[in-house]
Design a protein around this motif. Structure first.
Motif, PDB file in Angstrom:
ATOM      1  N   UNK A   6       0.608  -1.273  -0.034  1.00 36.93           N
ATOM      2  CA  UNK A   6       0.032   0.004   0.098  1.00 36.93           C
ATOM      3  C   UNK A   6       0.765   1.379   0.105  1.00 36.93           C
ATOM      4  N   UNK A   7       1.965   1.154   0.875  1.00 42.13           N
ATOM      5  CA  UNK A   7       3.075   2.287   0.994  1.00 42.13           C
ATOM      6  C   UNK A   7       3.553   2.754  -0.708  1.00 42.13           C
ATOM      7  N   UNK A   8       3.967   1.391  -1.188  1.00 41.72           N
ATOM      8  CA  UNK A   8       4.648   1.449  -2.530  1.00 41.72           C
ATOM      9  C   UNK A   8       3.583   2.332  -3.468  1.00 41.72           C
ATOM     10  N   UNK A   9       2.333   1.850  -3.431  1.00 42.85           N
ATOM     11  CA  UNK A   9       1.254   2.523  -4.291  1.00 42.85           C
ATOM     12  C   UNK A   9       1.107   3.657  -4.039  1.00 42.85           C
ATOM     13  N   UNK A  10       1.268   4.284  -2.930  1.00 40.14           N
ATOM     14  CA  UNK A  10       1.118   5.809  -2.416  1.00 40.14           C
ATOM     15  C   UNK A  10       2.153   6.351  -2.932  1.00 40.14           C
ATOM     16  N   UNK A  11       3.412   5.940  -2.850  1.00 37.37           N
ATOM     17  CA  UNK A  11       4.603   6.545  -3.347  1.00 37.37           C
ATOM     18  C   UNK A  11       4.331   6.992  -4.769  1.00 37.37           C
ATOM     19  N   UNK A  12       3.770   5.837  -5.724  1.00 37.01           N
ATOM     20  CA  UNK A  12       3.713   6.085  -7.005  1.00 37.01           C
ATOM     21  C   UNK A  12       2.786   7.394  -7.297  1.00 37.01           C
ATOM     22  N   UNK A  13       1.794   7.427  -6.533  1.00 39.54           N
ATOM     23  CA  UNK A  13       0.695   8.397  -6.626  1.00 39.54           C
ATOM     24  C   UNK A  13       1.353   9.647  -6.142  1.00 39.54           C
ATOM     25  N   UNK A  14       2.123   9.904  -5.130  1.00 42.03           N
ATOM     26  CA  UNK A  14       2.909  10.907  -4.749  1.00 42.03           C
ATOM     27  C   UNK A  14       3.420  11.400  -5.921  1.00 42.03           C
ATOM     28  N   UNK A  15       4.234  10.743  -6.659  1.00 45.13           N
ATOM     29  CA  UNK A  15       5.013  11.182  -7.946  1.00 45.13           C
ATOM     30  C   UNK A  15       4.252  11.853  -8.774  1.00 45.13           C
ATOM     31  N   UNK A  16       2.941  11.081  -9.054  1.00 50.80           N
ATOM     32  CA  UNK A  16       1.984  11.764 -10.225  1.00 50.80           C
ATOM     33  C   UNK A  16       0.733  11.140  -9.779  1.00 50.80           C
ATOM     34  N   UNK A  17       0.102  12.237  -9.120  1.00 49.23           N
ATOM     35  CA  UNK A  17      -1.497  11.993  -8.806  1.00 49.23           C
ATOM     36  C   UNK A  17      -2.555  11.647 -10.028  1.00 49.23           C
ATOM     37  N   UNK A  18      -3.545  11.180  -9.778  1.00 46.26           N
ATOM     38  CA  UNK A  18      -4.825  10.876 -11.026  1.00 46.26           C
ATOM     39  C   UNK A  18      -4.224   9.854 -11.871  1.00 46.26           C
ATOM     40  N   UNK A  19      -3.855   8.688 -11.575  1.00 44.58           N
ATOM     41  CA  UNK A  19      -3.419   7.629 -12.677  1.00 44.58           C
ATOM     42  C   UNK A  19      -4.506   6.656 -12.852  1.00 44.58           C
ATOM     43  N   UNK A  20      -4.429   6.141 -13.824  1.00 51.17           N
ATOM     44  CA  UNK A  20      -5.361   5.056 -14.095  1.00 51.17           C
ATOM     45  C   UNK A  20      -4.945   3.806 -13.408  1.00 51.17           C
ATOM     46  N   UNK A  21      -5.661   2.769 -13.283  1.00 47.14           N
ATOM     47  CA  UNK A  21      -5.449   1.520 -12.653  1.00 47.14           C
ATOM     48  C   UNK A  21      -4.455   0.883 -13.312  1.00 47.14           C
ATOM     49  N   UNK A  22      -4.621   1.062 -14.837  1.00 49.04           N
ATOM     50  CA  UNK A  22      -3.751   0.172 -15.745  1.00 49.04           C
ATOM     51  C   UNK A  22      -2.256   0.921 -15.717  1.00 49.04           C
ATOM     52  N   UNK A  23      -2.154   2.349 -15.276  1.00 55.54           N
ATOM     53  CA  UNK A  23      -0.814   2.892 -15.128  1.00 55.54           C
ATOM     54  C   UNK A  23      -0.152   2.463 -14.138  1.00 55.54           C
ATOM     55  N   UNK A  24      -1.191   2.360 -12.997  1.00 53.99           N
ATOM     56  CA  UNK A  24      -0.785   2.033 -11.546  1.00 53.99           C
ATOM     57  C   UNK A  24       0.040   0.471 -11.687  1.00 53.99           C
ATOM     58  N   UNK A  25      -0.766  -0.344 -12.381  1.00 51.27           N
ATOM     59  CA  UNK A  25      -0.301  -1.767 -12.587  1.00 51.27           C
ATOM     60  C   UNK A  25       1.152  -1.647 -13.243  1.00 51.27           C
ATOM     61  N   UNK A  26       1.258  -1.088 -14.278  1.00 47.33           N
ATOM     62  CA  UNK A  26       2.455  -0.863 -15.098  1.00 47.33           C
ATOM     63  C   UNK A  26       3.631  -0.335 -14.103  1.00 47.33           C
TER      64      UNK A  26
END
Length: 139
Positions: A31-51
């Motif tokens: 969950x923390x890693x997922x948050x770090x990805x969103x802190x880098x770039x907010x408002x991403x699609x689920x597909x982009x987060x999976x990538x």
């Protein structure tokens, strides 16, 4: 193999280092890693987060649902494309970023490596992972 065992024990040592901090925040490491990805770039699609996380949607979706229940993210259908779900940080999700430095420091301290060496190590591991998951790149 011995390599897997060594890698696994390193992973357990990592877990021991940051688990107490993440527990205080009521977060798991994924969950923390997922948050770090969103802190880098907010408002991403689920597909982009999976990538970004090199995980499939079957793994990422439960993480997102849990983060939504915790009030850290919002899931909304894209207005441009109904099939896409966009993930956005909430105020509380953004506020958690203030703890990122402590967690990073804790991991750096636990490894005994300086930040630059650790960054290089992470990059090397990512290249290795990409090479192992996409053999077609080497052809």
């Amino acid at each position: 193999s011995e390599m897997c065992i060594r890698d696994s024990s390193a992973g357990h040592a990592f877990n021991r280092a940051y688990t107490p901090l993440l527990k205080k925040l009521n977060l798991t490491y994924p969950q923390y890693i997922l948050l770090t990805v969103l802190w880098d770039e907010d408002q991403q699609s689920v597909g982009a987060l999976c990538n970004h996380m090199t995980l499939d949607s079957g793994t990422v979706t439960p993480l997102l649902k849990r983060l939504e229940v915790l009030g850290h993210v919002e899931r909304k259908r894209s207005e441009k494309d109904e099939r896409r779900v966009i993930i956005s940080l909430t105020e509380t999700g953004r506020a958690l970023q203030a703890h990122a430095g402590d967690i990073t420091r804790c991991i750096v301290d636990a490894t005994g490596l300086d930040l630059q060496t650790l960054d290089e190590l992470v990059e090397t591991i990512q290249v290795l992972r990409d090479n192992l998951t996409e053999p077609s790149k080497r052809d």
